[in-house]
Design an enzyme around this catalytic site. Sequence first.
Site, PDB file in Angstrom:
ATOM      1  N   TYR B  99      57.556 -40.031  64.431  1.00 40.55           N
ATOM      2  CA  TYR B  99      58.071 -39.190  63.199  1.00 40.55           C
ATOM      3  C   TYR B  99      56.731 -38.640  62.631  1.00 40.55           C
ATOM      4  O   TYR B  99      55.894 -39.358  62.486  1.00 40.55           O
ATOM      5  CB  TYR B  99      58.873 -39.830  62.014  1.00 40.55           C
ATOM      6  N   GLU B 187      58.373 -30.249  59.994  1.00 45.58           N
ATOM      7  CA  GLU B 187      58.765 -31.873  60.447  1.00 45.58           C
ATOM      8  C   GLU B 187      59.079 -31.862  61.850  1.00 45.58           C
ATOM      9  O   GLU B 187      59.649 -31.015  62.425  1.00 45.58           O
ATOM     10  CB  GLU B 187      59.916 -32.212  59.669  1.00 45.58           C
TER      11      GLU B 187
END
Lengths: 288, 378
Positions: B99, B187
């Site tokens: 992530y 993101e």
Amino acid sequence: MSILISKDTRVLVQGITGYQGEFHTARMLEFGTRVVAGVTPGKGGTQVHGVPVFDTAAEAVQAAGATAACIFVPARFAKDAALEAIEARLDPVVVITEGVPVHDALQIVEFARRQQVHLVGPNCPGLTVPGQCKIGIMPNHLFAPGPVGVVSRSGTLTYEIVAALTREGIGQSMALGLGGDPVVGLSFTDALRMFQDDPHTAAVILIGEIGGSAEEEAARFISAHVRKPVVGYIAGRTAPPGKRMGHAGAVISGTEGTAGSKIEALQAAGVTVATLPGEVAALARAVV
Amino acid sequence: MKLHEYQAKELFARYAIPVQNGVVIERPQQVEGIALTYPLVLKAQVLVGGRGKAGGIKLASTPDEAKRHAAAILGMQIKGEKVRRLVVAEAAEIGAEYYLAFTIDRPARRMGVIASAAGGIDIEEVARSTPDKIARGTVDPFFGFHPYQARQLGRRLGLGGSLLSDFVAVATALYRVCVSEDAELVEVNPLAVVTGRPFDAAGGPRLLAVDAKVILDDNAVYRHSGLPKNEELTELEAAARAEGLSYVELDGDLAIIGNGAGLVMATLDMVAHFGGRPANFLDVGGGATTENMKQAIEIVVRKPGVRGLLINIFGGITRCDDIARGIVDARSPVDMVVRLTGTNEDEGRRILESAGIHAYVDPQEAARRVVALVAHGA
């Protein structure tokens, strides 16, 4: 003497020749604020309400002895104006402008931190010390000098609560609007520290709203450092998640930023939290 | 403004962040002409989260299967949002998932960087259950985000060798996207280890941005041209925006107007406290004019099912006489309760009274009154 500003504060208004700048300069002068200079690039040498206008903040400091700045320039020029004011070591620098891009706000905040200048806003109503000095756009007639410090993320809600305090005969040591954006200069924690240290402040009213975690941080600070009574109110108990409620910073994202979390944190820190704004003045009466 | 995955990936590709080559389609038949090698992945393009769980992401090994999935996904509702577009891409062989994001760290008042070796799942959940699996930092906007900082972050995730080099390239490029495009959030979840397509298998494992989420700053729109128009505004939201009014749609039957975001939020809370259900939130802002007020009323009462209207004005910069004229001009078609106090209050009150409208001073009393009116009308 008071905290941040006093009757001796000499204010520079950036964007003084614009509609908002000109209007609020007149209101500040009526309040008794010493507005000593204005800046509008290209309009140096003119006057607004008898206040001399300069092309740069540096000239305003040198020629008129300005010590603080109030910024009304449009959002796309606000960063430049704020950096200029901070560079000139004006303190506090108060950014009224709404709609400043967040990456611009990040730079303004960082530069203020480096120069150790108090930054208020952006997207804020400013600050008022009743009977001494007002920087910003709060309505003049609401205030009375007294022992209660008011700090808030909202403009009109602050006016509402200050007016109720004044009606109840409870004066204010200062009212400070932090601004409704996600990234602003002074925080609740900064304000609480100043109020705790200020001999003229006996109690604090904290007006928060949904979004972010500034109220939770304030609660931690209150537990550890604040010995004066604090009364709170949090707007947005019924706001749905994911929607920006008017202020860019007033949004519940995921599970973060709910009114419930803020109220719980403040109560755990010993803060009396009002359910409705109309109860705040009575709760303040009970502690001063 | 949120970007769709395909828009975010177009952006990433411009900054040399590796993404799958995909095709955007709007009709199931378009699957037929796609020159990609099976198996394919089909992904619903919606702005809400959780599309995978909702059945918005499917794998297809054959053209028939692809067409069937496309027909099922296009037009489906995911959390109230209709799927209008689909991305079709070559499915990648995904190994480990990471992530990586840059987002505003509000307490630090800086851009924050968040990275984790536990990618592919909801990062809020990772933060709750295994906070030690998350590496965080903040970025000084004047200093920027440099390769050595990305390397330190990558090492904290346990990356080494060519994957660490890949991570540094992706992370520094992602920060450039964030600043140059005025993003509040960029993101990549998952940032996956992939061997083979879309890369050359001989090159060994590489990092690929399998999903992409970008939120652009609405306040910075003026600095960018050619931005998509993603928000599907309701008719009333569009009307309010055109008037420069801040409007949020809610699901009750009581329309709410006030001046100042905090005051309007507090007004919603008051109405709910007395048992009412707000239909909407409209902030006329500071210094509202007669015309603003008139428009505001016309907008909020147009919402279907609205049976009452509460106007809560605290006049600071806003003048009560201007507001009162707007209220009289608009002639609300539903039961209306007005709270009006502050600057030029006497004149405002006189204007309202000559039109037969009573103005309250206490907002709580006004909120209680409007809730009672709507309850009796039921």
